[in-house]
Motif scaffolding. Sequence first.
Motif, PDB file in Angstrom:
ATOM      1  N   ARG A 155     -19.183  32.864  10.270  1.00 58.24           N
ATOM      2  CA  ARG A 155     -19.252  31.463  10.681  1.00 58.24           C
ATOM      3  C   ARG A 155     -19.004  30.556   9.482  1.00 58.24           C
ATOM      4  N   ILE A 156     -18.289  29.486   9.708  1.00 62.62           N
ATOM      5  CA  ILE A 156     -18.170  28.390   8.742  1.00 62.62           C
ATOM      6  C   ILE A 156     -18.874  27.194   9.369  1.00 62.62           C
ATOM      7  N   ARG A 157     -19.899  26.707   8.691  1.00 66.73           N
ATOM      8  CA  ARG A 157     -20.788  25.690   9.260  1.00 66.73           C
ATOM      9  C   ARG A 157     -20.318  24.292   8.887  1.00 66.73           C
ATOM     10  N   ILE A 158     -20.386  23.393   9.862  1.00 68.63           N
ATOM     11  CA  ILE A 158     -20.116  21.977   9.633  1.00 68.63           C
ATOM     12  C   ILE A 158     -21.333  21.205  10.100  1.00 68.63           C
ATOM     13  N   GLU A 159     -21.771  20.243   9.282  1.00 69.16           N
ATOM     14  CA  GLU A 159     -23.039  19.559   9.557  1.00 69.16           C
ATOM     15  C   GLU A 159     -22.974  18.120   9.057  1.00 69.16           C
ATOM     16  N   THR A 160     -23.741  17.253   9.709  1.00 69.87           N
ATOM     17  CA  THR A 160     -23.890  15.879   9.250  1.00 69.87           C
ATOM     18  C   THR A 160     -25.312  15.398   9.531  1.00 69.87           C
ATOM     19  N   ARG A 161     -25.801  14.530   8.645  1.00 71.53           N
ATOM     20  CA  ARG A 161     -27.112  13.903   8.843  1.00 71.53           C
ATOM     21  C   ARG A 161     -27.002  12.381   8.771  1.00 71.53           C
ATOM     22  N   TYR A 162     -25.787  11.913   8.867  1.00 72.88           N
ATOM     23  CA  TYR A 162     -25.551  10.471   8.839  1.00 72.88           C
ATOM     24  C   TYR A 162     -26.045   9.866  10.164  1.00 72.88           C
ATOM     25  N   PRO A 163     -26.684   8.673  10.185  1.00 74.76           N
ATOM     26  CA  PRO A 163     -26.746   7.718   9.077  1.00 74.76           C
ATOM     27  C   PRO A 163     -28.057   7.723   8.268  1.00 74.76           C
ATOM     28  N   PHE A 164     -29.184   8.143   8.836  1.00 75.62           N
ATOM     29  CA  PHE A 164     -30.469   7.958   8.159  1.00 75.62           C
ATOM     30  C   PHE A 164     -31.106   9.268   7.717  1.00 75.62           C
ATOM     31  N   GLY A 165     -30.507  10.384   8.039  1.00 75.18           N
ATOM     32  CA  GLY A 165     -31.093  11.670   7.689  1.00 75.18           C
ATOM     33  C   GLY A 165     -32.255  12.071   8.567  1.00 75.18           C
ATOM     34  N   LEU A 166     -32.458  11.361   9.684  1.00 78.13           N
ATOM     35  CA  LEU A 166     -33.553  11.693  10.588  1.00 78.13           C
ATOM     36  C   LEU A 166     -33.191  12.845  11.531  1.00 78.13           C
ATOM     37  N   LEU A 167     -31.900  13.019  11.794  1.00 78.83           N
ATOM     38  CA  LEU A 167     -31.434  14.092  12.670  1.00 78.83           C
ATOM     39  C   LEU A 167     -30.235  14.771  12.014  1.00 78.83           C
ATOM     40  N   LYS A 168     -30.008  15.998  12.389  1.00 79.19           N
ATOM     41  CA  LYS A 168     -28.832  16.709  11.911  1.00 79.19           C
ATOM     42  C   LYS A 168     -28.064  17.255  13.114  1.00 79.19           C
ATOM     43  N   ALA A 169     -26.754  17.068  13.097  1.00 74.31           N
ATOM     44  CA  ALA A 169     -25.867  17.643  14.102  1.00 74.31           C
ATOM     45  C   ALA A 169     -25.000  18.681  13.399  1.00 74.31           C
ATOM     46  N   TRP A 170     -24.790  19.812  14.051  1.00 71.93           N
ATOM     47  CA  TRP A 170     -24.024  20.870  13.398  1.00 71.93           C
ATOM     48  C   TRP A 170     -23.313  21.725  14.441  1.00 71.93           C
ATOM     49  N   SER A 171     -22.364  22.485  13.953  1.00 69.46           N
ATOM     50  CA  SER A 171     -21.684  23.491  14.758  1.00 69.46           C
ATOM     51  C   SER A 171     -21.023  24.467  13.793  1.00 69.46           C
ATOM     52  N   TRP A 172     -20.190  25.390  14.333  1.00 68.05           N
ATOM     53  CA  TRP A 172     -19.551  26.393  13.503  1.00 68.05           C
ATOM     54  C   TRP A 172     -18.103  26.586  13.914  1.00 68.05           C
ATOM     55  N   LEU A 173     -17.319  27.035  12.953  1.00 67.67           N
ATOM     56  CA  LEU A 173     -15.990  27.583  13.204  1.00 67.67           C
ATOM     57  C   LEU A 173     -16.065  29.083  12.934  1.00 67.67           C
ATOM     58  N   ARG A 174     -15.650  29.884  13.921  1.00 71.23           N
ATOM     59  CA  ARG A 174     -15.654  31.344  13.777  1.00 71.23           C
ATOM     60  C   ARG A 174     -14.202  31.801  13.689  1.00 71.23           C
ATOM     61  N   PRO A 175     -13.661  31.895  12.460  1.00 71.48           N
ATOM     62  CA  PRO A 175     -12.219  32.131  12.308  1.00 71.48           C
ATOM     63  C   PRO A 175     -11.794  33.527  12.738  1.00 71.48           C
ATOM     64  N   VAL A 176     -10.536  33.612  13.143  1.00 65.91           N
ATOM     65  CA  VAL A 176      -9.913  34.891  13.478  1.00 65.91           C
ATOM     66  C   VAL A 176      -9.246  35.497  12.248  1.00 65.91           C
ATOM     67  N   SER A 177      -8.555  34.665  11.478  1.00 64.80           N
ATOM     68  CA  SER A 177      -7.831  35.141  10.299  1.00 64.80           C
ATOM     69  C   SER A 177      -8.798  35.609   9.219  1.00 64.80           C
ATOM     70  N   ALA A 178      -8.361  36.602   8.461  1.00 64.84           N
ATOM     71  CA  ALA A 178      -9.188  37.192   7.411  1.00 64.84           C
ATOM     72  C   ALA A 178      -8.496  37.048   6.064  1.00 64.84           C
TER      73      ALA A 178
END
Length: 348
Positions: A155-178
């Motif tokens: 997994r390659i994780r992408i995340e943000t806590r903008y704007p106040f750092g009170l919440l975090k939203a995230w997801s992943w990219l699961r690549p096929v290429s190696a």
Amino acid sequence: MKPTTDGFWQRWVNRRLPRSDRQTFSQKNLFILPTGAGVMFGALLLIMLITGINYQNSLIYMLTFVLGGVFVGAMHQTHRNLAGLTLALSRAGESVAGDTMPFSLRLTAGKDDAIAVQVSSGDSLPVWVSVPAGQSRDVSVLVWAPRRGYVRPDRIRIETRYPFGLLKAWSWLRPVSAGLAFAKPITAPELRATAEDGESEAMASAQAGSDSADLRPWREGDSSQRVLWKRFARTGKLVVADWQGQAGNPQWLDFQSFIGASSEIRLSYLAFLVDDRQRLDVRYGLSLPGQLIEPGSGAAHALRCQRALAVWGLEKPRDPQPRRFGSRLKSTSADPESLDVASNGSPQ
């Protein structure tokens, strides 16, 4: 054996996020939770609400509801910061086993700006980037390569806590290429090639009669195979022959030359010799079980040899075809287990 909670969570995420080199994030594959600061903020709001109820204080009520509205607004903004963003793998990296390799990624924003987004893989340091609406940004994430062969991050994780750092939203990219991890070079013993080739026999004949070679004193870093040992026995001086003929001086790097060594050690020896031959700018060929690379020279030839050593005996990582998230298993001709259940009325 009873399945663990982590295993169930991973399977659930994998169904929602099938492997792909490109992922566009939406409410179907985005996750959002309060951070530690957000939990404390919510607890503070609860305390303020209880205090306002206890003392029937309108000012406390107003402040509580205003701060609660800020929290709800932050939740929508944090989610929108990733919604519509596309993360794509543009190039899988190459490196030596035991080191990190770069994976090049491209982030493309949708109709909204993506601000203060961090991208990471495993325990690597996150890369921070902001992407204006409708534009793209390139980033590089380092992935650990523990051993030679194909390297594909789960997994390659992408995340943000903008704007106040009170919440975090995230997801992943699961690549096929190696990516590709080359065999780690290990200083090799003297090489005695066993590959037979007419060109190598011609080289041996040219070495016996050194009239077609330029002779020079031995320098540190020269291969011992280029030393004229008979001349050394007569004169006591180390002399190296540089052949200038059209055929050059091909040398075979043979997997079978290192008797008694394991396969991985042999590959590491050969990786060292490939680097050594490239540094000396001499011609050489590579002989592996089931594969033969004809003699050549230069950076492109060395890269071809290193790639052959990296993937020898290995297969590309493959995954079973994932089921669509939320779909039910149906009896088809491609599902023998389902056909067996349908024909017998119960599973065997």
